[in-house]
Design an enzyme around this catalytic site. Structure first.
Site, short mmCIF file in Angstrom:
data_model
loop_
_atom_site.label_atom_id
_atom_site.label_comp_id
_atom_site.label_asym_id
_atom_site.label_seq_id
_atom_site.Cartn_x
_atom_site.Cartn_y
_atom_site.Cartn_z
N PHE A 40 36.58 58.17 5.55
CA PHE A 40 36.28 59.29 6.44
C PHE A 40 34.80 59.41 6.77
CE2 PHE A 40 40.41 60.30 4.67
CZ PHE A 40 41.11 60.54 5.82
N THR A 267 45.37 56.48 6.02
CA THR A 267 45.92 57.28 7.11
C THR A 267 47.30 56.81 7.55
OG1 THR A 267 44.69 55.83 8.60
CG2 THR A 267 43.66 57.92 8.04
N ARG A 426 51.51 62.47 21.67
CA ARG A 426 52.72 61.96 21.03
C ARG A 426 52.46 61.69 19.55
NH1 ARG A 426 55.83 56.40 22.95
NH2 ARG A 426 57.59 56.52 21.51
N LYS A 431 55.66 62.29 9.24
CA LYS A 431 55.30 62.37 7.83
C LYS A 431 53.82 62.03 7.61
CE LYS A 431 57.16 61.23 3.29
NZ LYS A 431 58.28 60.60 2.58
N GLY A 500 44.57 60.79 18.64
CA GLY A 500 44.31 60.64 17.21
C GLY A 500 44.43 61.94 16.44
N GLY A 502 43.09 62.07 12.78
CA GLY A 502 42.33 62.05 11.54
C GLY A 502 41.35 63.20 11.39
N GLU A 503 40.68 63.60 12.48
CA GLU A 503 39.60 64.58 12.37
C GLU A 503 40.08 66.03 12.59
OE1 GLU A 503 36.60 62.66 12.09
OE2 GLU A 503 37.59 60.83 12.69
#
Length: 537
Positions: A40, A267, A426, A431, A500, A502-503
């Protein structure tokens, strides 16, 4: 030749750096990182341990391992400290008239490292008069680094706390204020979004949280000896995508190997690459194997910025289409082929066959097509580029609702509930996507209540460089977290409509918690982390 095993978010980035710094030929250095673990941001740049290990291996002509102590790892990068000032001007009905957002951020003496810190309000709220300023303060410290949602996690914290203060001053509900100021346009670039379903995030998040039962008066809600506070905030992040290459090797027995030099930092990149490939090639998931984290594989950017899922998934689709065209050419050669007059765009791969879209009965098995062509393996590598879209801005958005309970006598704060409603195009895998947002919320709890590096101001040394004194959330600190994904079709950002994740999970969480603490206690704490001494002071 040098083979390097490193914890990194970009094996090819490390490979290029080592070749340049040590004057080595590109073919003589191979970097591997198939299982990165957490990163990260800390793994975006080559760190000094990889250079030390390479230097020692070259000098000694033998294998070398360089290990770091826990204390040494605190110098590998950090979220830069920031002092912010925000001024908001609004009409009595909550319409924003002016925003001023200034920031001063830490950097090192030898490098001006910074990110966009102060313009986030322009992506969220309508306002005709705005001014943003961002300055750097060079200190005798190592260079800071990108850390999950760099600049947004801190910049949006100040913005969303200020919006909460404005709502209180106006006597309006914090959610109603945000809806009143809602902007459908990116005011920085002056263009609409390709998709922005933030209103639905507000609605569904508030409904799941029970926001309509909130008593707006500070210190008005209780649970026994604890004060109860409810706060909310908005999150925003960029939806980026970058050029990427993917290789797929398909064998006649129905197995496919998908290769790309990207990384999996926990991830779920392995999972989604296999998923997308299975879907595009019409094969069972068990028939897909994935290779990544190797600098010899097809070109990939570093894994960061929340761009890998969108980039690599579309890259897999591009290469799969190349294989589909090759398979169709082979299928047309089969005697009495039912696909002899079909165009590439009129077929798909499904259940181990090349199948007509209009008439599924017109099909040829992949095995038969490859047998007809006398081959047992098709291998294709394609690079996917994403056309620059000047007509739209691309962002992800979220609405975060938090409940805290504060012991009135001891000042101890517990985050008892969080609802995070996210609009991110999308969703490839519910999960793994939920896990990303859950992790972001936990990190937001740490940012709000726990994490603090204490510096020796004489030497710039981190004094609490250990897990005992650098506090992070543990199981006892994490209670009920609900993640909601709001449907957000977006056919202009990329062909698969992916953004995305992740952030975005951390953005707005610290602000929602701080706003809840203020609602519970009546005290506005602007300095993170919010510790019990600040509550009791």
């Amino acid at each position: 030749k040098l083979t390097v095993y490193d914890k990194t978010q970009g094996v090819q980035n490390v490979q290029r750096y080592l070749c340049g710094a040590l004057e080595l030929a590109p073919g003589s250095v191979r970097v591997l990182s198939p299982f990165t673990g957490g990163a990260f941001g800390s793994g975006l740049r080559p760190q000094y341990q990889v250079v030390l290990a390479a230097l020692a291996a070259l000098a000694l002509k033998r294998s070398v391992r360089v290990g770091l102590t826990r204390q040494q790892m605190y110098g590998l990068g950090y979220r830069p400290a920031m002092i912010q000032r925000i001024d908001l001007g609004a009409k009595a009905d909550g319409t924003l008239e002016a925003i001023s957002h200034d920031a001063v951020t830490v950097t090192s003496q030898y490098e001006h490292f910074y990110r966009q810190e102060t313009g986030w309000s322009g992506l969220l709220y309508r306002c005709p008069n705005t001014t943003y300023a961002h300055r750097l303060a060079p200190l005798d410290l190592p260079t800071s680094c990108d850390m999950r949602a760099p600049s947004a996690a801190t910049g949006v914290f100040a913005l969303e706390c200020a919006m909460d203060e404005l709502a209180f001053a106006l006597g309006v509900d914090p959610l109603d204020l945000r809806l009143q100021c809602y902007s459908d346009r990116d005011q920085i670039a002056n263009r609409p979004y390709s998709s922005k379903n933030l209103r639905e995030c507000y609605r569904r998040g508030a409904e799941a949280f029970g926001w309509d039962k909130r008593n707006p008066e500070p210190r008005s809600m209780r649970d026994g000896s604890e004060l109860v506070g409810w706060g909310m905030a908005t999150g925003v992040w960029e939806a980026l995508q970058v050029p990427i290459a993917v290789r797929i090797a398909l064998t006649a027995n129905g197995h496919a190997e998908v290769s790309c030099a990207t990384s999996d930092i926990g991830t779920g990149t392995y999972t989604i690459m296999a998923q997308v490939a299975a879907d595009m090639l019409g094969l069972p998931l068990d028939n897909i194997s994935v290779k990544l984290g190797d600098s010899t594989l097809p070109q990939s950017p570093v894994e960061g910025g929340s761009w890998i899922a969108a980039s690599v998934a579309n890259g897999i689709m591009t290469t799969s289409e190349s294989i589909r065209r090759e398979l169709l050419n082979l299928a047309k050669q089969v005697r009495n082929s039912p696909l002899s007059d079909v165009e590439p765009d009129d077929v798909r791969l499904a259940d181990g066959k090349i199948v007509g879209n209009k008439d599924p009965a017109r099909a040829v098995s992949i095995a038969d097509a490859m047998r007809q062509g006398g081959i047992d393996r098709i291998e294709r590598e394609e690079t996917t580029h994403f056309p620059k879209n000047e007509a739209h801005s691309h962002n992800t958005h979220s609405a975060v609702f938090a409940e805290v309970k504060v012991d009135e006598e001891l000042g101890v704060i517990r985050v008892t509930r969080v609802v995070n409603a996210v609009a991110a195009g999308r969703i490839l895998n519910t999960k793994t996507a939920s896990s990303q947002i859950l992790g972001g919320v936990v990190w937001g709890i740490g940012m709000a209540l726990h994490e603090e590096a204490l510096l020796d101001h004489t030497f710039g040394r981190v004094m609490n460089a250990n897990i005992a004194e650098y506090h992070v959330p543990v199981n006892a600190d994490v209670h009920d977290i609900e993640v909601i994904f709001v449907d957000e079709p977006d056919d202009s950002i990329n062909r698969l409509g992916i953004k995305g994740l992740g952030e975005i999970g951390i953005v707005g969480v610290a602000a929602a918690i701080a706003n809840a603490v203020c609602h519970a206690t009546g005290k506005r704490i602007r300095d993170l982390p919010i510790t019990l001494d600040k509550i009791l002071q």
